[in-house]
Design an enzyme around this catalytic site. Structure first.
Site: not given
Length: 624
Positions: A311-314, A511
């Site tokens: 996953f990307d965070k922001t 994602v």
């Protein structure tokens, strides 16, 4: 060509005429009118075999040995040995099976058809004199302003320039609730204005609209074959000629012509050929009506095998918007602290200040406090007299400059907030520290339950890659239960991590938002663009979640696994039916007509099994 088109248009009539003649023929048998029985069934066979034989001939012209060829040869053989009843029943069952197959297959495509039916055909374009002109949607140009009234479909992608209302965006985002639209907000073609009236300036028209791309993507996806379908296609190329050869050998060895013809009928691989495509179509259709776009059977197949989610965070695990996340009060009340700070920040354009103002506004606090001696100190914060009281809000440097000291208790609270990765505003009132305000990118409230649901559905490893600082990343990872986290990364470094996971034998889904994460989306085994209808997202990703929803992500993962399982079930059913028919033929309790009946029934069984996917996840799915 005209004759073939006529046959196609009247296939149902031919099927029902064949059925009526069979009934008439058996009526002749029971009334002991032998000639009626033989002649009528022979006519029924001839009428019904014509469309079958024409289809077989068309397939042979492109060097394909089709199921229709097997049936045609079987009918000819039945005529040779005088088994008109067998040939009549076999041809009728084959036509009737095709009729039911088309009816049930059309059910699986309803979600796609409903999408295309929603596409608007005309638009009310605003003219210079204030009137509107009914214009074909293909003639609307970028920059035109279209007028949309209650109940109408929005014909373009654009920005609202006047009016307000509620738009039903289910066709694009899968969001079930109407979304309020006012000046400056984006709207999508194909969505319905359920209430209000809007003037919309077109930014995308025709085939360039998000809705048009969705329809095109889903239609193309249904034609993209999975590994199972590709294997079955290759298998059928050799299987059907093999059945012809086996039937010939059976006839030569046994000298039983009827037995050889029966082998031809029983060898039709109908259920095997139809089983995988119908599961694929039903699964993709299920996702489409929920705003989940899966790019074909191969993407569905790969998605089902994913064991590692990166996953990307922001904007993915977090909302991507700075907001007040914590308020710690030492003196006074939380509302007083927020109101004073928001009033102080009202003359500043700092992002942290805007987050405080938004929080105070949501709580409907009074921000119209008297401000005097306002001063912004670069790199430290802001100060002013608020309602005659000295207030300063900023960092520890600002407090030191105003000779305000933190107590040990307050220092501990500061350290605790900093460990969450929050940006910190220290507020001092009348020379004393009154409280702390933490501002951060808010973690999505449903994310933790969704990640747990992904693990429950089969994910083994959850990873977060972010360009944010390590402290914030660690806090988000602890909060959500992420297995592994890497921070302060550039986009190319994220790609390297994805490659490392793949080199270790893991099946990776990335994602992200589909824009700055495009390289990682393209590199992963499955790229999932979450909450973005941009061109980049649709082009780069294998799965597009039009609504920024973890519920949609979990549903998509479960749906992929269910679709692949359903395909395997259908292939198993088809193989077992063929085995049963061959066993029945050897044992002597399966004959040509009864074998064709079982064969057609098996086709319907696999279709109905696949149709269960249409309503998969129909009830509200829980993430926990």
């Amino acid at each position: 060509m005209k004759f073939q088109k006529w046959l196609q248009d009247h296939s149902q009539h031919i099927t029902w005429l064949s059925a009526a003649l069979i009934v008439l023929g058996y009526a002749g048998k029971f009334t002991h009118v032998g000639w009626l029985y033989a002649w009528v069934l022979a006519i029924a066979s001839l009428i019904a075999v014509v469309p079958i034989a024409v289809h077989a001939f068309q397939a042979l012209k492109v060097k394909v040995v089709s199921i229709e060829l097997l049936v045609t040869i079987a009918v000819i053989g039945a005529f040779v040995i005088g088994e008109y009843n067998e040939s009549a029943i076999v041809t009728f069952l084959f036509l009737f099976g095709n009729f039911l197959e088309q009816k049930t297959l059309s059910k699986t495509r309803e979600s796609i058809r409903s999408l295309t039916d929603m596409a608007p055909t005309t638009a009310q374009v605003l003219q210079a004199d204030g009137t509107t002109e009914d214009t074909d949607v293909d003639d609307v140009e970028v920059g035109d302003v279209v007028v949309v009234k209650t109940g109408a479909a929005i014909p373009v992608d654009g920005v609202v320039v006047a009016g307000s209302g509620y738009a039903d965006e289910a066709a694009v985002t899968g969001e079930s609730r109407a979304v309020r639209k006012t000046d400056g907000e984006q709207v999508f073609s194909g969505t319905i204005l359920s209430d209000g009236a809007l003037n919309v300036r077109a930014t995308k028209v025709g085939d360039d609209t998000t809705f048009a791309k969705i329809v095109e993507l889903v239609e193309d996806a249904q034609d993209t074959k999975s590994h199972a379908e590709k294997f079955i296609d290759r298998f059928a190329q050799y299987y059907t000629p093999a059945v012809l050869l086996i039937a010939l050998l059976v006839g030569l060895i046994s000298q039983d012509f009827k037995l050889a013809i029966t082998v031809l009928v029983l060898g039709c691989p109908g259920a095997l050929v139809i089983g995988a495509p119908v599961s694929n179509v039903a699964g993709i259709g299920n996702g489409a009506k929920r705003g989940i776009l899966v790019k074909g059977g191969e993407a569905m197949d790969q998605f089902a095998k994913i064991d590692t989610f990166v996953f990307d965070k922001t904007g993915t695990l977090t909302k991507g918007e700075t907001a007040v996340s914590d308020v710690v009060v030492f003196t006074g009340s939380k509302d007083d602290l927020l109101a004073q700070t928001a009033a102080l920040e009202s003359l500043s354009d700092h992002p942290l200040g805007r987050a405080v103002i938004e929080a105070a506004t949501r709580r409907k606090l009074n921000l119209n406090l008297e401000l005097t001696d306002h001063q912004t100190i670069r790199g430290q914060g802001v100060t002013a007299k608020v309602a005659g009281v000295d207030v300063c809000a900023g960092n520890e440097k600002l407090l030191a400059a105003h000779h305000v000291a933190l107590t040990p208790e307050q220092q501990a609270a500061v350290s605790k907030l900093q460990q969450t990765g929050s940006s910190l505003i220290i507020v001092a009132v009348a020379g004393q520290v009154a409280g702390l305000i933490g501002v951060s990118d808010i973690v999505r409230p449903e994310a933790k339950a969704a990640l747990a649901a992904l693990k429950k559905a089969g994910a083994k490893h959850l990873v977060m890659l972010t360009g944010d600082n390590q402290t914030t990343a660690d806090y988000v990872a602890r909060t959500l239960g992420v297995d592994e986290v890497h921070a302060e990364l550039m986009p190319d470094q994220k790609v390297e991590f994805v490659k490392q996971f793949q080199a270790a034998g893991q099946r990776v889904a990335f994602v992200g938002d589909g824009i700055n994460d495009s390289p990682s989306l393209a590199t992963a085994d499955i790229g999932i663009a979450m909450g973005s209808g941009t061109d980049v997202a649709i082009e780069t990703s294998d799965v597009v979640l039009m609504q920024s929803s973890f519920k949609a992500l979990v549903h998509a993962y479960r749906l992929a696994k269910k679709t692949v399982l359903n395909t395997r079930e259908n292939v198993t059913i088809a193989i077992l039916v063929v085995a049963f028919l061959l066993l029945g033929l050897v044992a002597g309790f399966i004959y040509m007509a009864s074998g064709m009946f079982v064969h057609e029934a098996s086709i319907l069984v696999v279709i109905f099994n696949a149709m269960r996917l249409i309503n998969f996840g129909g009830r509200a799915e829980k993430l926990d």
